[in-house]
Design an enzyme around this catalytic site. Structure first.
Site, PDB file in Angstrom:
ATOM      1  N   GLN A  48      -7.707  -0.087   3.470  1.00 53.87           N
ATOM      2  CA  GLN A  48      -8.527  -0.665   4.534  1.00 53.87           C
ATOM      3  C   GLN A  48      -9.887  -1.135   4.027  1.00 53.87           C
ATOM      4  O   GLN A  48     -10.552  -1.924   4.684  1.00 53.87           O
ATOM      5  CB  GLN A  48      -8.729   0.346   5.675  1.00 53.87           C
ATOM      6  CG  GLN A  48      -7.474   0.645   6.458  1.00 53.87           C
ATOM      7  CD  GLN A  48      -6.945  -0.572   7.240  1.00 53.87           C
ATOM      8  OE1 GLN A  48      -7.664  -1.534   7.495  1.00 53.87           O
ATOM      9  NE2 GLN A  48      -5.674  -0.526   7.594  1.00 53.87           N
TER      10      GLN A  48
ATOM     11  N   SER B 155      -3.531  -3.169  -0.661  1.00 50.11           N
ATOM     12  CA  SER B 155      -2.383  -3.862  -0.072  1.00 50.11           C
ATOM     13  C   SER B 155      -2.778  -5.287   0.288  1.00 50.11           C
ATOM     14  O   SER B 155      -3.853  -5.506   0.855  1.00 50.11           O
ATOM     15  CB  SER B 155      -1.965  -3.108   1.188  1.00 50.11           C
ATOM     16  OG  SER B 155      -1.017  -3.858   1.902  1.00 50.11           O
ATOM     17  N   GLY B 156      -1.895  -6.241  -0.022  1.00 52.99           N
ATOM     18  CA  GLY B 156      -2.225  -7.651   0.181  1.00 52.99           C
ATOM     19  C   GLY B 156      -2.424  -8.058   1.629  1.00 52.99           C
ATOM     20  O   GLY B 156      -3.337  -8.817   1.955  1.00 52.99           O
ATOM     21  N   HIS B 157      -1.561  -7.539   2.527  1.00 50.40           N
ATOM     22  CA  HIS B 157      -1.565  -8.112   3.875  1.00 50.40           C
ATOM     23  C   HIS B 157      -2.761  -7.714   4.728  1.00 50.40           C
ATOM     24  O   HIS B 157      -2.917  -8.201   5.844  1.00 50.40           O
ATOM     25  CB  HIS B 157      -0.230  -7.844   4.586  1.00 50.40           C
ATOM     26  CG  HIS B 157      -0.004  -6.445   5.051  1.00 50.40           C
ATOM     27  ND1 HIS B 157      -0.131  -6.086   6.367  1.00 50.40           N
ATOM     28  CD2 HIS B 157       0.358  -5.325   4.392  1.00 50.40           C
ATOM     29  CE1 HIS B 157       0.163  -4.799   6.491  1.00 50.40           C
ATOM     30  NE2 HIS B 157       0.458  -4.310   5.312  1.00 50.40           N
TER      31      HIS B 157
ATOM     32  N   CYS C   2       1.414   2.234  12.781  1.00 52.67           N
ATOM     33  CA  CYS C   2       2.581   3.123  12.664  1.00 52.67           C
ATOM     34  C   CYS C   2       2.684   4.037  13.877  1.00 52.67           C
ATOM     35  O   CYS C   2       3.759   4.327  14.372  1.00 52.67           O
ATOM     36  CB  CYS C   2       2.471   3.986  11.417  1.00 52.67           C
ATOM     37  SG  CYS C   2       2.077   3.037   9.981  1.00 52.67           S
TER      38      CYS C   2
ATOM     39  N   GLY D 202       0.811  -1.210   0.000  1.00 55.40           N
ATOM     40  CA  GLY D 202       0.000   0.000   0.000  1.00 55.40           C
ATOM     41  C   GLY D 202       0.847   1.265   0.000  1.00 55.40           C
ATOM     42  O   GLY D 202       0.514   2.249  -0.662  1.00 55.40           O
ATOM     43  N   THR D 203       1.942   1.238   0.728  1.00 56.93           N
ATOM     44  CA  THR D 203       2.785   2.439   0.812  1.00 56.93           C
ATOM     45  C   THR D 203       3.324   2.804  -0.568  1.00 56.93           C
ATOM     46  O   THR D 203       3.252   3.970  -0.990  1.00 56.93           O
ATOM     47  CB  THR D 203       3.942   2.196   1.803  1.00 56.93           C
ATOM     48  OG1 THR D 203       3.377   1.954   3.091  1.00 56.93           O
ATOM     49  CG2 THR D 203       4.883   3.385   1.871  1.00 56.93           C
TER      50      THR D 203
ATOM     51  N   THR E 206      11.904  -6.887 -11.157  1.00 60.65           N
ATOM     52  CA  THR E 206      11.344  -8.217 -11.428  1.00 60.65           C
ATOM     53  C   THR E 206      10.084  -8.413 -10.596  1.00 60.65           C
ATOM     54  O   THR E 206      10.073  -8.155  -9.390  1.00 60.65           O
ATOM     55  CB  THR E 206      12.392  -9.308 -11.100  1.00 60.65           C
ATOM     56  OG1 THR E 206      13.540  -9.056 -11.902  1.00 60.65           O
ATOM     57  CG2 THR E 206      11.855 -10.697 -11.391  1.00 60.65           C
TER      58      THR E 206
HETATM   59  N1  PLP Z   1      -2.929   3.086   3.654  1.00 63.38           N
HETATM   60  C1  PLP Z   1      -3.670   2.706   4.704  1.00 63.38           C
HETATM   61  C2  PLP Z   1      -5.027   3.306   4.909  1.00 63.38           C
HETATM   62  C3  PLP Z   1      -3.186   1.755   5.601  1.00 63.38           C
HETATM   63  O1  PLP Z   1      -3.932   1.386   6.649  1.00 63.38           O
HETATM   64  C4  PLP Z   1      -1.898   1.201   5.372  1.00 63.38           C
HETATM   65  C5  PLP Z   1      -1.326   0.234   6.319  1.00 63.38           C
HETATM   66  O2  PLP Z   1      -1.695   0.163   7.468  1.00 63.38           O
HETATM   67  C6  PLP Z   1      -1.173   1.624   4.256  1.00 63.38           C
HETATM   68  C7  PLP Z   1      -1.719   2.574   3.417  1.00 63.38           C
HETATM   69  C8  PLP Z   1       0.188   1.075   3.954  1.00 63.38           C
HETATM   70  O3  PLP Z   1       0.097  -0.222   3.411  1.00 63.38           O
HETATM   71  P1  PLP Z   1       1.351  -1.221   3.497  1.00 63.38           P
HETATM   72  O4  PLP Z   1       1.446  -1.675   4.911  1.00 63.38           O
HETATM   73  O5  PLP Z   1       0.992  -2.326   2.549  1.00 63.38           O
HETATM   74  O6  PLP Z   1       2.547  -0.478   3.042  1.00 63.38           O
END
Ligand code: PLP
Length: 380
Positions: A177, A197-199, A323, A69-70, A235
């Site tokens: 989310q 984001s996958g996780h 975070c 996601g980041t 890759t």
């Molecule tokens: N955006 C939101 C709203 C999130 O909650 C998060 C992770 O908690 C992210 C972005 C970042 O995703 P990633 O952990 O896959 O980098």
């Protein structure tokens, strides 16, 4: 252990791991290689992209696999902003994830952008009138999250996108989310970019995706071998892409019934906590919120102390975003929603996963009552 921190991360689902396994072992090829092994990997990547595109309702060429996601947020914000000749202004909100806030701040510090943070109300909803006033002829992008990671508030993204598009401004939404819980149909949401984001949905950490509308110009952040149509070199994480596609498909198949089930569990939790601890405040929107999200402030305590008490009773949750956890700073989300810093510091977030049951929720309600009492007794 009762795990109520699904917004931080989720375990990899067995079906996901099984789908990934061949691409971590026997079928380990590089999709760019011109031999059978490479072609098998390329085929897996292609099918994964097709599945993700189906769920997002977009073309396969509009899906970029990222490291999470980041990275998706970074590319969604810096990419179009740096490619656009329109100007140097980005509109966002103060309740975004750091991946969005810091990407905007990078544009401000290094590329002379001006960033407007449109205020939100006490429930975490974007103030539409303020948004209208913030959109300018030199605005290159509007980035507003679909659902908040700390309080679960869901924004009216299609309505917001409509306002942005009326001024020809592309719209990005961070749907990290929302994935697996809300529809991610980019046509219905009317967005030009969307991050996942996958996780957060039962795939591993380190894989995500960005939908980028075909006609939206974006400056790549990673330069190299030109993978992902030149928009994200490196890759490809084939097994990760297979995992993401499998997890999203599984979540999508049961999304509506899970929404109903989670909402009932979440409401049971919320009502239970507010009844047994009348001093507790529920944060976020009471209705327009993720079904998995229950967030509270416990005035007169510290969120970290309540967490510790809960953990001693076998419950894992969080004091805000993963975070922010561990830092003494109050949640930037709650502060932006108008909570006093000392109240924001008492935040506790419960995010439910599919594993949650009524019995567990009842146990959690009792534990919250005890934890609150224990922290208050120490404070006296
Ligand atoms: N955006 C939101 C709203 C999130 O909650 C998060 C992770 O908690 C992210 C972005 C970042 O995703 P990633 O952990 O896959 O980098």
């Amino acid at each position: 252990m009762i795990y109520l921190d699904a917004a931080a991360t989720t375990p990899v689902r067995r079906e996901v791991l099984e789908a990934m396994w061949p691409y971590l072992t026997g079928e380990f090829g590089n999709p760019s290689s011109h031999h059978a092994l490479g072609e098998a990997a390329g085929q897996a990547l292609k099918s994964s992209r097709t599945i993700v595109a189906e769920i997002l309702g977009c073309r396969t060429g509009e899906v970029i696999f990222t490291s999470g996601g980041t990275e998706a947020d970074n590319l969604a914000i810096k990419g179009p902003a740096l490619a656009s000749p329109r100007g140097r202004h980005v509109v966002t909100t103060p309740i975004e994830h750091e991946a969005v806030l810091e990407s905007c701040d990078y544009l401000r510090r290094h590329h002379g952008f001006e960033i407007t943070h449109v205020p939100v109300d006490h429930l975490g909803m974007v103030e539409i009138e303020a948004l209208k006033g913030a959109l300018r002829p030199d605005t290159t992008l509007c980035s507003i999250m679909l659902a908040n990671n700390e309080v679960g508030t869901i924004q009216p993204i299609a309505e917001i996108a409509d306002l942005a598009h009326a001024r020809d401004i592309p719209m990005h939404t961070d749907a990290v989310q929302a994935a697996g819980l809300l529809s991610l149909d980019v046509r219905a949401l009317d967005v030009d970019a969307l991050s996942i984001s996958g996780h957060k949905v039962g795939a591993p950490k380190g894989i995500g995706a960005l939908y980028l509308r075909g006609r939206l110009e974006a400056e790549p952040l990673l330069h190299g071998g030109g993978q992902e149509r030149g928009r994200r070199s490196g890759t490809e994480n084939v097994a990760g892409a297979v995992g993401l596609a499998t997890a999203l498909r599984l979540a999508e198949t049961s999304r509506v019934e899970r929404f109903v089930r989670l909402t009932a569990l979440r409401d049971r939790l919320t009502q239970g906590v507010l009844t047994t601890v009348p001093e507790a405040l529920m944060t976020g929107h009471p209705i327009q919120r993720l079904p998995s999200s229950g967030s509270f402030c416990f005035p007169g305590t510290s969120g970290e102390a309540v967490l510790l008490q809960l953990e001693q009773r076998g419950i894992v949750c969080s004091s805000g975003s993963a975070c922010a956890a561990g830092s003494d700073e109050p949640s930037h989300v709650l502060v932006a929603m108008g909570y006093a810093r000392e109240v924001a510091q008492t935040a506790v977030r419960f995010t439910l996963s599919d594993a949650a049951t009524n019995e567990e929720i009842d146990f959690v309600i009792r534990a919250v009552y005890e934890a609150y009492g224990a922290v208050r007794a120490i404070a006296r």
